[in-house]
Design an enzyme around this catalytic site. Structure first.
Site, PDB file in Angstrom:
ATOM      1  N   HIS A  58       0.844  -1.207   0.000  1.00  0.00           N
ATOM      2  CA  HIS A  58       0.000   0.000   0.000  1.00  0.00           C
ATOM      3  C   HIS A  58       0.874   1.249   0.000  1.00  0.00           C
ATOM      4  O   HIS A  58       0.690   2.155  -0.831  1.00  0.00           O
ATOM      5  CB  HIS A  58      -0.905  -0.036   1.231  1.00  0.00           C
ATOM      6  CG  HIS A  58      -1.733   1.188   1.433  1.00  0.00           C
ATOM      7  ND1 HIS A  58      -3.108   1.184   1.261  1.00  0.00           N
ATOM      8  CD2 HIS A  58      -1.413   2.463   1.794  1.00  0.00           C
ATOM      9  CE1 HIS A  58      -3.583   2.399   1.515  1.00  0.00           C
ATOM     10  NE2 HIS A  58      -2.569   3.191   1.842  1.00  0.00           N
ATOM     11  N   GLU A  59       1.828   1.293   0.925  1.00  0.00           N
ATOM     12  CA  GLU A  59       2.692   2.463   1.019  1.00  0.00           C
ATOM     13  C   GLU A  59       3.636   2.554  -0.185  1.00  0.00           C
ATOM     14  O   GLU A  59       3.954   3.660  -0.651  1.00  0.00           O
ATOM     15  CB  GLU A  59       3.490   2.424   2.330  1.00  0.00           C
ATOM     16  CG  GLU A  59       2.649   2.332   3.593  1.00  0.00           C
ATOM     17  CD  GLU A  59       1.719   3.525   3.793  1.00  0.00           C
ATOM     18  OE1 GLU A  59       1.850   4.514   3.052  1.00  0.00           O
ATOM     19  OE2 GLU A  59       0.863   3.466   4.689  1.00  0.00           O
ATOM     20  N   HIS A  62       1.871   4.250  -3.047  1.00  0.00           N
ATOM     21  CA  HIS A  62       1.897   5.712  -2.908  1.00  0.00           C
ATOM     22  C   HIS A  62       3.238   6.272  -3.384  1.00  0.00           C
ATOM     23  O   HIS A  62       3.286   7.222  -4.172  1.00  0.00           O
ATOM     24  CB  HIS A  62       1.704   6.104  -1.435  1.00  0.00           C
ATOM     25  CG  HIS A  62       0.306   6.000  -0.937  1.00  0.00           C
ATOM     26  ND1 HIS A  62      -0.768   6.579  -1.571  1.00  0.00           N
ATOM     27  CD2 HIS A  62      -0.199   5.410   0.179  1.00  0.00           C
ATOM     28  CE1 HIS A  62      -1.881   6.344  -0.879  1.00  0.00           C
ATOM     29  NE2 HIS A  62      -1.559   5.630   0.184  1.00  0.00           N
TER      30      HIS A  62
END
Length: 267
Positions: A58-59, A62
């Site tokens: 997820h990170e 980003h």
């Protein structure tokens, strides 16, 4: 000066992340092959490690999107190595989401990597950077549920099936909660570039409390029931029954002995 060697090191997958993946693989194999009394512990370790892997992805989503958007500083910060220890708020990004899973069986979003937004030009790029994280959870959920909606469950042990169902529930809840247009969450980050400067200034002080507000609202019984009814409806559409997610969570909480799903494995 940034050299090719430095750039390569900034993007090399971290041994920490590889270690977490190894735990996920070994415990996943244990869940697949072992129906003994240790199944609950194996499910706990498998789901927890897989959940942490999804948080890292997820990170990373980003950061990778920000890199292509113009923020080359994400490499220097170590965000492209998938190392959870490099996050700006490791406690919010990893520890608290794991605690939420253990206590409530819900995939609450964590903190975020720090993106230098001033380096990025274009509202669409800003929105895409914010959306990339939850979209990674959506992709993870699709992978977890693939055996269900592809009707490819023949030969899949029940314990592993239940673990996948519970992991899918965590991914779906994380994606939906992250997409909420609440200050401090990714959903607000998607729409923020399109808001007026005045509105953004008014909302900015509330951003640190967005996650806490969501957590508090979910404690309201009526909201909690409605939320999980929606989650279960989505999972049913993907071929995952409520009974399967329930049994997955039941085995995950191995410290609660004598769960109602243990007898299913012995049938």
């Amino acid at each position: 000066m940034t050299t090719d060697t430095t750039r390569h090191a900034d993007r090399r997958i971290s041994p920490v992340f590889l270690g977490i993946v190894a735990v996920m693989a070994v415990t996943g194999w244990a869940v697949w092959s072992d129906f003994s009394a240790g199944l609950g512990v194996a499910v706990f370790l498998f789901v927890t490690s897989a959940w942490v892997v999804s948080l890292c992805l997820h990170e990373y989503a980003h950061a990778r999107t920000a890199l292509h958007g113009g923020d080359i500083s994400v490499g220097e910060k170590g965000y492209l190595t998938l190392n959870p220890l490099k996050y700006t708020h490791a406690l919010l990004s990893i520890v608290l989401p794991v605690v939420f899973v253990i206590l409530g069986g819900i995939g609450l979003p964590g903190g975020a990597v720090f993106i230098e937004r001033g380096r990025i030009r274009g509202r669409w790029k800003h929105s895409l950077i914010s959306a990339a994280g939850p979209l990674a959870n959506v992709l993870f959920a699709v992978v977890c549920t693939a055996p269900f909606w592809l009707n490819a469950l023949d030969g899949v042990p029940l314990g592993f099936r239940f673990a996948l169902a519970f992991l899918a529930l965590l991914q779906v809840t994380a994606a939906i909660l992250n997409f909420l247009p609440v200050p401090g969450l990714d959903g607000y980050g998607v729409i923020e570039p399109w808001l007026s400067h005045k509105i953004r200034r008014q909302v900015e002080p509330y951003a640190p409390f967005g996650l806490l507000a969501v957590f508090g609202v979910l404690f309201i019984p009526e909201v909690n029931y409605a939320f999980f009814d929606a989650i279960n409806a989505i999972l049913r559409g993907l071929g995952v029954s409520e009974a399967e997610t329930y049994c997955g969570q039941d085995f995950y909480r191995f410290w609660q002995t004598g769960g109602p799903c243990e007898s299913v494995l012995n049938q």
